[in-house]
Design an enzyme around this catalytic site. Structure first.
Site, PDB file in Angstrom:
ATOM      1  N   HIS A 254       0.832  -1.213   0.000  1.00 37.52           N
ATOM      2  CA  HIS A 254       0.000   0.000   0.000  1.00 37.52           C
ATOM      3  C   HIS A 254       0.865   1.261   0.000  1.00 37.52           C
ATOM      4  O   HIS A 254       0.575   2.235   0.696  1.00 37.52           O
ATOM      5  CB  HIS A 254      -0.941   0.012   1.216  1.00 37.52           C
ATOM      6  CG  HIS A 254      -1.961  -1.090   1.184  1.00 37.52           C
ATOM      7  ND1 HIS A 254      -3.072  -1.047   0.388  1.00 37.52           N
ATOM      8  CD2 HIS A 254      -2.010  -2.282   1.835  1.00 37.52           C
ATOM      9  CE1 HIS A 254      -3.784  -2.159   0.556  1.00 37.52           C
ATOM     10  NE2 HIS A 254      -3.160  -2.935   1.417  1.00 37.52           N
ATOM     11  N   ASP A 308      -0.404  -5.253   6.002  1.00 36.44           N
ATOM     12  CA  ASP A 308      -1.458  -6.088   5.418  1.00 36.44           C
ATOM     13  C   ASP A 308      -1.265  -6.298   3.923  1.00 36.44           C
ATOM     14  O   ASP A 308      -0.601  -5.507   3.254  1.00 36.44           O
ATOM     15  CB  ASP A 308      -2.825  -5.433   5.656  1.00 36.44           C
ATOM     16  CG  ASP A 308      -2.885  -4.029   5.090  1.00 36.44           C
ATOM     17  OD1 ASP A 308      -1.907  -3.267   5.298  1.00 36.44           O
ATOM     18  OD2 ASP A 308      -3.886  -3.679   4.445  1.00 36.44           O
ATOM     19  N   GLU A 309      -1.855  -7.368   3.444  1.00 37.56           N
ATOM     20  CA  GLU A 309      -1.996  -7.655   2.010  1.00 37.56           C
ATOM     21  C   GLU A 309      -0.673  -7.513   1.249  1.00 37.56           C
ATOM     22  O   GLU A 309      -0.622  -6.911   0.180  1.00 37.56           O
ATOM     23  CB  GLU A 309      -3.055  -6.724   1.384  1.00 37.56           C
ATOM     24  CG  GLU A 309      -4.430  -6.902   2.007  1.00 37.56           C
ATOM     25  CD  GLU A 309      -5.504  -6.045   1.343  1.00 37.56           C
ATOM     26  OE1 GLU A 309      -6.566  -6.594   1.019  1.00 37.56           O
ATOM     27  OE2 GLU A 309      -5.276  -4.832   1.153  1.00 37.56           O
ATOM     28  N   VAL A 310       0.372  -8.064   1.814  1.00 38.29           N
ATOM     29  CA  VAL A 310       1.690  -7.920   1.189  1.00 38.29           C
ATOM     30  C   VAL A 310       1.846  -8.954   0.072  1.00 38.29           C
ATOM     31  O   VAL A 310       1.996 -10.146   0.336  1.00 38.29           O
ATOM     32  CB  VAL A 310       2.810  -8.074   2.239  1.00 38.29           C
ATOM     33  CG1 VAL A 310       4.170  -7.872   1.580  1.00 38.29           C
ATOM     34  CG2 VAL A 310       2.606  -7.080   3.374  1.00 38.29           C
TER      35      VAL A 310
END
EC number: 3.2.1.52
Lengths: 511, 511
Positions: A254, A308-310
C-alpha cells in the site's frame, strides 16, 4: 399526529426508561418518575485540577443542550446546574479512565435541577456530559427544556478500552472540516479512538517535515494536503473530546504513492512500485524519519504499522532484491519477516506500542513481540492469538467494514468483539473501518452513521444488555435523529444499502 | 503527483484567469500577473452606516480565508487588509442592491495586500467577501495564504434579482442545523432566497401562535417542530448572509396535514381531506390568522400561496360543498377561482406581493392581479405570461427540480431562465427546487450540491458567459471541492445520479 413508536409512547422511551434513551446504553441507571423543566444550564468545575478541556466541553454541551434560540425558553426560569468533579487531569492512552457517576435531581423547591458528576478524569466527565445532553429535549408546549425520569443515578463506564473508527485519507482526501465532524460524531457515541489510515497506494497526503517530497509528489493535488499544524490541530480537537488519534503508516504494501518522492525505495517506481524495497537501507531510513515525525505529532502510545496484504511479486521480479535475498538466504516470506521485524523494532525504539493487521499474526505468529496488538479484520477466530497472550482489536471484515454498504446495522450489532475468547482482557476493543475507495466528504457521514452507532454500543455497553436487536432498534433510530439534529447527516436506519435515501415521507425515527 | 486539470495547470485556473476561479463567474474582472502572500487578514468597515451584519460577516470570512491553524502560516508576516465601504444599510427585498466593485493589489512595499470593496449595501459587500474568499488558498510550500492574478479589479453584480432554493420541511422535517447549513451554502454561491415550503399533506411542522393545534396534531412527532423563535432565528441567520426567506403556505391542495388540528375546514378529514373546504368561512379565517402570524415572523415582501395541483374531487364528493356551489352557481373551477381570489386578496391586504405556482396562471390568466408572481414549474414557455405583464420565477420541472436525481448539472446549466421571453425584466429569476419525499438531513446537501451551483451561476452571471459547459466544468468541480472544504457534503460533479458515491479513488476536482 403522525409519529414513530417513541413519539407515540414517549414515556416508554424516555420517561419510563431514561436508561433506554441514552446511546450507548449505560451500565447502570436508576430512573424515577418526575419531570424537570429548565430554561438554561450552568456548569461548574469543582475538580482539584481544573482542565481547560473540560471547560471547553462545557461550552459545547451548553450549545448541544440549549438547542433553540434563547428567547424560545420562556416557560420556565429554572436552571440546570451541572457540577463536575474529576479527580485528576488524566492521560490520554488506552488505559484511560472513562467511567463516571452522575445523579440528577430536582432541588428542594422544585424550581431548579441539580446534576452531580463524579469521574476519575476529565474524560469520564465528558462521557457524563454526553449522557446528560441526550436526556434533555425542548418541550414546545411548555416552552422549556425538559428531563424525564428524575431522580436519576448513573454508574457508567465502558466495556472495552479501545472504541474506534478508521478513516482513510488516501483514496480520497478528507478536508479538515470532515475530520473535525467525524470527531464530533465519535464523541456523541462515546467512542475514543480515531484510527487515521493516512497514506496508501493512491495518494500520500501528509506533508511530513523530514520528507516533504513524499506529499509534494504523492498527493492528489497541491491543496489536498495535511501539514504538521493540521495534524496537531486534529490531535488537539480529538483530545478535547476524549479521543485518541492512532496514526497508521502502512508498509511495506500500500505504498505506491511513496515512489514519486522516493523512487529509490520502490522496486520499480512505475512498473512494480510496491511493496517497498526490502533490500535498501534507505527504505528503513525513510520509515524511521517518518516515525520520528509522527512521534512529534501524535502523542498517542500506539502506532499502527499496517503490514497487510503484502503481495511480494515485485520482490521476485527485481534483480537487485532477488540478489539481496540470495545473499541473505531469504525466502520471500523471510524477507517480509525481516521487514516487519525491523519496522516493529523501530516503532518500539520510539516508545510505541505496535499495532498491525492480522496478516502479521498469520505469517509470524508468536515470533512477534508479545506487546504487539493484532487488528483482526479477517481472522476466523481470535482464540489462538489471545491464548498466545497477544492483544487484539476486532474489526471484522464481515461485520464492521462500513465501506461494505450492504452491511446493515443489525449485522454490525450482532458481532461480539470478544466472541470465542477465553481471555477477554486481551480484547482491547475494536473499530469500525471506513475504507475510502468510494467515500469522500460527500458521503462520509452517511456511510459511517448510524451503523457506527451499533458498533459503539457493542463496545461501550455490557455484552448481555446489547444482544437484543428489538431493544436496540428504536433507541438507535432515535440516536440517528439526534445526530441529524446535531448536524451529522446520518442515514436512515432501515436502509438495506447504507447511504440510500429515506424510503418516503415520514418522521425521522421511523425511517 | 496525481492531479486534476486545475491542479496540473493551476495558472490556467486561478493565476492566469482569476475570474474563472470564482463561482459564479463575475460580470467583469481584470486580472494581473502578480502573486501575493499573507499570513492573516484584517477587515475594516469605512461605511457611513455601520451594519452589524457586515461585522459578523467579517468574522465568518476570516475563518473561511484562514483555513489552517494559525501556527501554519509562518512563511510570511504579510496581512491582507480588506476595507469595505457600503453606502447604505440596505433593505432585504427583491430589488435589493447586490453589486460591488473590488480591487486587490499589493502595497508599495510588496509586503501587505490591500483589498478595497465598494458596494451600495452591506449585501453587495457580502458578495464581494465571498468572491475574495474564493480567490485565496493556502500554499503549503510557502506556508502562507496566497492570491494569484494581482492586481485585480472586479465589477460584479447579478443578472437576476431572485436566486433561490426551495426546501420542503413537510415530507421530512429538517432540523435547524440543516437549514442553517443550507443558508451557509447558498451564500457561498451568492444565492439570495430561501423558499421555505413549510407545510404539505404529510406533515405540518410549524407551530403558529394563532393555531398551535395544527402542528400539535399535524407534525410527525413532538420534537419535529419549528416554533416562532426558531423561524425568526432562521430569518436572522439568512439576513446575515444577504438571503431573503420567502415563506410558502400552500393551499388549497397539499393540506391534508391541517385536518388533525382543524377537522372542520377539511371536506372529510379522513376519507377526503383536501383541498381545504372552500365553502367554509372558517377556512379563510384560519388562513388569514396564519398570514398574520407569518407577517410577524417573515419580513420579506413576498408570500408564496401555493395554488398547485388542485384536484377538486373532494369538493365534488362533499354534499355540503356541492350545495354551496349550487347556491353560488359555481363550477368546480369557479370555486377554485373564488378560493384563489380570496387568498390572494388576504395576502395583498397584509402588504404581500403574492407568488403562486403556474397552475394559477393556467387557470385564471389575466384575471389575476397584475402584481402576482408566477412560479413556472411546468409551463412550456413563459412568453404569454410575461407578455401579459406578469413576473415569473423559473423553476423548470425538467431542469431545476433537484429531487430528480437523474437531472445532471449539465441539464441544470443548459436552462436559460429567460428563454423565449421578450420582456426580460419580467423574469425575476428562479429557484432550484428540492422536494422532500426522498430528502432528509442525511442526503439534503448531496442532493442540492453541486447541481444548485449550476443554477446559481445561470442566475448570477451574464447569459453569454454561461452557455459553455466545457468552460464551466472544471470551475464547478473546483467549487464543489470548495464546498467540501467548508463542510458542505456536495456530491461528485460527474455523477449521473445526483447523490451517488465517488466513482473510485482520486482527487476531489476530478470526480
Amino acid at each position: 399526529m403522525r409519529r414513530g413508536l417513541c413519539a407515540l409512547a414517549f414515556a416508554l422511551c424516555a420517561g419510563g426508561s431514561a436508561r433506554g434513551a441514552v446511546w450507548p446504553k449505560p451500565r447502570s441507571a436508576q430512573i424515577g418518575q418526575q419531570t424537570a423543566y429548565f430554561a438554561t444550564v450552568q456548569f461548574r468545575d469543582t475538580s482539584p485540577n481544573q482542565t481547560p478541556e473540560l471547560h471547553r466541553a462545557f461550552k459545547r454541551y451548553e450549545a448541544l443542550i440549549l438547542t433553540h434560540p434563547a428567547e424560545a425558553a420562556t416557560g420556565s426560569k429554572g436552571t440546570l446546574y451541572v457540577e463536575v468533579h474529576s479527580f485528576s487531569a488524566g492521560q490520554m492512552n488506552v488505559a484511560m479512565h472513562e467511567a463516571y457517576q452522575m445523579s440528577v435531581d430536582n432541588d428542594a423547591v422544585g424550581k431548579d435541577t441539580k446534576v452531580l458528576v463524579k469521574a476519575q478524569t476529565f474524560i469520564g466527565a465528558l462521557r457524563a456530559l454526553e449522557t446528560l445532553s441526550q436526556l434533555t429535549r425542548f418541550d414546545f408546549d411548555k416552552r422549556a427544556y425538559r428531563m424525564d425520569g428524575l431522580p436519576m443515578a448513573f454508574d457508567d463506564g465502558p466495556r472495552f478500552q479501545h472504541r474506534g473508527a478508521l478513516i482513510d485519507t488516501a483514496r480520497h482526501f478528507l478536508p479538515l472540516s470532515s475530520i473535525y465532524a467525524v470527531l464530533d460524531s465519535l464523541s456523541y457515541a462515546k467512542m475514543n479512538v480515531l484510527h487515521w489510515h493516512m497514506v496508501d497506494s493512491q495518494s500520500f497526503p501528509v506533508s511530513f517535515p523530514s520528507h516533504a517530497e513524499l506529499a509534494r509528489e504523492g498527493a492528489f493535488s497541491p491543496s489536498e494536503l495535511y501539514d504538521v499544524e493540521d495534524l496537531k490541530s486534529v490531535v488537539a480537537y480529538a483530545r478535547d473530546r476524549g479521543i485518541r488519534v492512532m496514526a497508521e503508516l502502512d508498509s511495506p504494501m500500500h505504498t505506491a504513492s511513496w515512489c514519486g518522492g522516493q523512487p529509490g525505495i520502490c522496486p520499480d517506481p512505475e512498473a512494480c512500485p510496491e511493496p517497498l524495497d526490502v533490500s535498501k537501507e534507505e527504505t528503513f531510513k525513510v520509515i524511521g524519519d517518518l516515525f520520528d515525525d509522527i512521534r512529534g505529532i501524535f502523542p498517542d502510545g500506539m502506532l499502527h504499522i499496517g503490514g497487510d496484504e503484502v503481495k511480494m511479486d515485485c520482490w521476485n521480479q527485481s534483480a537487485s532484491i532477488t540478489a539481496w535475498r540470495d545473499e541473505k538466504g531469504f525466502s520471500l516470506d523471510d524477507a517480509y519477516h525481516y521487514f516487519t521485524n525491523r519496522v516493529i523494532a523501530m516503532a518500539m525504539e520510539r516508545g510505541y506500542t505496535v499495532v498491525g493487521w492480522d496478516e502479521m499474526w498469520k505469517h509470524f505468529g508468536t515470533t512477534l513481540p508479545r506487546s504487539t496488538v493484532i487488528q483482526n479484520w479477517n481472522m476466523g477466530n481470535q482464540t489462538d492469538v489471545t491464548n498466545a497472550g497477544y492483544r487484539v482489536l476486532y474489526t471484522s471484515f464481515w461485520h464492521w467494514y462500513l465501506d461494505h454498504t450492504d452491511t446493515t446495522w443489525q449485522d454490525a450489532y450482532a458481532a461480539n468483539p470478544a466472541e470465542g475468547v477465553a481471555n477477554g482482557v486481551k480484547v482491547l476493543g475494536g473499530e469500525g473501518a471506513l475504507w475510502g475507495e468510494y467515500v469522500d466528504a460527500s458521503d462520509l457521514m452517511a456511510t459511517l452513521w448510524p451503523r457506527l452507532g451499533a458498533i459503539a454500543e457493542r463496545l461501550w455497553s455490557v455484552d448481555g444488555a446489547t444482544r437484543d436487536l428489538d431493544d436496540a432498534e428504536q433507541r438507535l433510530a432515535d440516536f440517528r435523529c439526534l445526530l441529524n439534529r446535531r448536524g451529522i447527516p446520518a442515514a436512515p436506519l432501515n436502509n438495506s444499502i447504507a447511504r440510500e435515501e429515506p424510503p418516503g415521507p415520514g418522521d425521522c425515527a421511523g425511517q
